[in-house]
Write a protein that holds these residues in place. Structure first.
Motif, PDB file in Angstrom:
ATOM      1  N   LYS A  42       0.810  -1.212  -0.156  1.00  0.00           N
ATOM      2  CA  LYS A  42      -0.116  -0.023  -0.044  1.00  0.00           C
ATOM      3  C   LYS A  42       0.959   1.128   0.213  1.00  0.00           C
ATOM      4  O   LYS A  42       0.445   2.168  -0.769  1.00  0.00           O
ATOM      5  CB  LYS A  42      -1.030   0.020   1.195  1.00  0.00           C
ATOM      6  N   THR A  43       1.736   1.503   0.753  1.00  0.00           N
ATOM      7  CA  THR A  43       2.797   2.446   0.966  1.00  0.00           C
ATOM      8  C   THR A  43       3.323   2.629  -0.380  1.00  0.00           C
ATOM      9  O   THR A  43       3.484   3.783  -0.915  1.00  0.00           O
ATOM     10  CB  THR A  43       3.769   2.257   1.907  1.00  0.00           C
ATOM     11  N   SER A  44       3.847   1.566  -0.952  1.00  0.00           N
ATOM     12  CA  SER A  44       4.435   1.772  -2.196  1.00  0.00           C
ATOM     13  C   SER A  44       3.955   2.186  -3.403  1.00  0.00           C
ATOM     14  O   SER A  44       4.135   3.058  -4.107  1.00  0.00           O
ATOM     15  CB  SER A  44       5.272   0.323  -2.602  1.00  0.00           C
ATOM     16  N   LEU A  45       2.768   1.477  -3.603  1.00  0.00           N
ATOM     17  CA  LEU A  45       1.892   1.869  -4.812  1.00  0.00           C
ATOM     18  C   LEU A  45       1.261   3.295  -4.519  1.00  0.00           C
ATOM     19  O   LEU A  45       1.150   4.011  -5.402  1.00  0.00           O
ATOM     20  CB  LEU A  45       0.624   0.991  -5.060  1.00  0.00           C
ATOM     21  N   ASP A  46       0.861   3.625  -3.400  1.00  0.00           N
ATOM     22  CA  ASP A  46       0.407   4.993  -3.339  1.00  0.00           C
ATOM     23  C   ASP A  46       1.489   6.082  -3.568  1.00  0.00           C
ATOM     24  O   ASP A  46       1.278   7.065  -4.158  1.00  0.00           O
ATOM     25  CB  ASP A  46      -0.305   5.101  -1.807  1.00  0.00           C
ATOM     26  N   TYR A  47       2.591   5.790  -3.045  1.00  0.00           N
ATOM     27  CA  TYR A  47       3.821   6.542  -3.384  1.00  0.00           C
ATOM     28  C   TYR A  47       3.937   6.687  -4.652  1.00  0.00           C
ATOM     29  O   TYR A  47       4.039   8.022  -5.436  1.00  0.00           O
ATOM     30  CB  TYR A  47       4.717   6.284  -2.586  1.00  0.00           C
ATOM     31  N   LEU A  48       4.002   5.739  -5.542  1.00  0.00           N
ATOM     32  CA  LEU A  48       4.498   5.444  -6.781  1.00  0.00           C
ATOM     33  C   LEU A  48       3.339   6.272  -8.027  1.00  0.00           C
ATOM     34  O   LEU A  48       3.768   6.991  -8.809  1.00  0.00           O
ATOM     35  CB  LEU A  48       4.688   4.130  -7.118  1.00  0.00           C
ATOM     36  N   LEU A  49       2.038   5.935  -7.554  1.00  0.00           N
ATOM     37  CA  LEU A  49       0.988   6.581  -8.236  1.00  0.00           C
ATOM     38  C   LEU A  49       1.143   8.054  -8.166  1.00  0.00           C
ATOM     39  O   LEU A  49       0.683   9.042  -8.949  1.00  0.00           O
ATOM     40  CB  LEU A  49      -0.289   6.145  -7.661  1.00  0.00           C
ATOM     41  N   HIS A  50       1.109   8.659  -6.951  1.00  0.00           N
ATOM     42  CA  HIS A  50       1.338  10.023  -6.586  1.00  0.00           C
ATOM     43  C   HIS A  50       2.566  10.604  -7.292  1.00  0.00           C
ATOM     44  O   HIS A  50       2.395  11.687  -7.809  1.00  0.00           O
ATOM     45  CB  HIS A  50       1.405  10.310  -5.242  1.00  0.00           C
ATOM     46  N   LEU A  51       3.885  10.047  -7.147  1.00  0.00           N
ATOM     47  CA  LEU A  51       5.062  10.703  -7.676  1.00  0.00           C
ATOM     48  C   LEU A  51       4.990  10.718  -9.118  1.00  0.00           C
ATOM     49  O   LEU A  51       5.177  11.611  -9.957  1.00  0.00           O
ATOM     50  CB  LEU A  51       6.030   9.923  -7.194  1.00  0.00           C
ATOM     51  N   HIS A  52       4.683   9.636  -9.795  1.00  0.00           N
ATOM     52  CA  HIS A  52       4.915   9.508 -11.344  1.00  0.00           C
ATOM     53  C   HIS A  52       3.699   9.618 -12.070  1.00  0.00           C
ATOM     54  O   HIS A  52       3.608   9.744 -13.627  1.00  0.00           O
ATOM     55  CB  HIS A  52       5.337   7.982 -11.498  1.00  0.00           C
ATOM     56  N   GLN A  53       2.319   9.533 -11.377  1.00  0.00           N
ATOM     57  CA  GLN A  53       1.231   9.545 -12.152  1.00  0.00           C
ATOM     58  C   GLN A  53       1.211   8.854 -13.634  1.00  0.00           C
ATOM     59  O   GLN A  53       1.115   9.573 -14.660  1.00  0.00           O
ATOM     60  CB  GLN A  53       0.962  11.240 -12.191  1.00  0.00           C
ATOM     61  N   PRO A  54       1.197   7.633 -13.577  1.00  0.00           N
ATOM     62  CA  PRO A  54       1.484   6.694 -14.860  1.00  0.00           C
ATOM     63  C   PRO A  54       0.143   6.943 -15.535  1.00  0.00           C
ATOM     64  O   PRO A  54      -1.118   6.953 -15.119  1.00  0.00           O
ATOM     65  CB  PRO A  54       1.765   5.459 -14.299  1.00  0.00           C
TER      66      PRO A  54
END
Length: 308
Positions: free
Chosen positions: A212-224
């Protein structure tokens, strides 16, 4: 509708007796999904195999030729883990093509699932760990060719996606993330854009927190604009090669979380089943089916009762 991609050849490969790879799981999973009531109309059964041009997005032409014509030496084939055969080649091309097609369906429908895929140990010029060609990498490059700006490969297989990581080390628009067992294969890890090395015997609470921590961070940072999700179940507590202690419920909660987050942000997600190595085919199928159960719960709630 929840698009799913499958081909009958996935489980037709004949392997030596007691071979470690559970080749029958693809057909068993397909039959299980039909048995619980997944509509046959959800399945696409004739996706085209990968072309040499698509393989060439990530693999060296000499490696492609050597595999296609059976010219890899015995040491290279041992590293892959399969004896070479024409059918092995055709099955691999079909599986890579299936992941490409899953990506295309996800862009169209918002989600799609592949009953194969996750061959993330294949590098540009060599294969390893039961992986000849890297379907996730080929699909990511194919998506970019189709105009997708940024792709996140979110790899939750227990084994690090080392091939994918190295292939895209210099690709800023293809983000690689791997949550894997710290003490598991491969011995030599590559550097993804995001790596979480999980300790042996990691259980549900710590595992789900990391996801959860990883996916939330990655989606917020990179906005794929697209997520390619490797939903490997070799994290399961009963997996022969996993070394983690994640329950079947934990697998379901992981997959549902990925789908919920992507749907909430309107990001298409293409999922592959990844690794899973229990010898008990019925139990292995049950764990792999959690991906499809979770997708139904999020995208087609009326079908979620199929598993109850």
């Amino acid at each position: 509708m929840l698009p799913m991609v499958y081909h009958e050849c996935y489980s037709d490969l004949v392997l030596p007796e007691r071979h470690r790879y559970p080749i029958g799981k693809y057909r068993a999973l397909y039959q299980h999904l039909l048995r619980v009531g997944v509509p046959e109309t959800w399945f696409e059964l004739d996706a085209p195999p990968a072309t040499p041009a698509q393989l060439g997005f990530v693999h060296h032409p000499d490696y492609i030729d050597a595999l296609c014509y059976g010219r890899l030496d015995s040491k290279a084939m041992r590293r892959i883990g399969f004896p070479w055969s024409e059918f092995l080649l055709q099955r691999s091309l079909q599986s890579v093509g299936g992941t490409v097609r899953t990506m295309q369906l996800a862009l169209k429908h918002g989600v799609a699932l592949h009953l194969s895929g996750g061959y993330h140990h294949a590098f540009a010029e060599e294969g390893a760990g039961f992986c000849l060609f890297n379907d996730l990498a080929v699909a990511a490059k194919a998506a970019r060719q189709q105009g997708v700006e940024k792709v996140l490969i979110f790899d939750c297989d227990v084994h690090q996606g080392d091939g994918t990581a190295l292939l895209f080390a210099d690709e800023p628009n293809i983000i690689t993330a791997s949550l894997h067992g710290e003490k598991n294969f491969p011995a030599r890890k590559q550097q993804s854009n995001w790596d979480i090395a999980l300790p042996t015997h990691c259980g549900d609470e710590d595992y789900l927190d990391a996801v959860k921590t990883s996916l939330d961070y990655l989606l917020h940072l990179h906005q794929p604009d697209l997520v390619l999700y490797d939903a490997g179940v070799d994290i399961h507590q009963d997996d022969d090669l996993g070394l983690l202690q994640v329950s079947t419920l934990g697998v379901f909660q992981r997959d549902r979380f990925v789908f919920e987050r992507c749907r909430a942000l309107q990001i298409p997600v293409a999922a592959v089943i990844g690794g899973g190595y229990q010898r008990d085919m019925t139990k292995l199928t049950g764990v792999h089916s959690q991906l499809f159960r979770a997708a139904c719960a999020v995208y087609t709630p009326a079908q979620a009762l199929l598993w109850d």
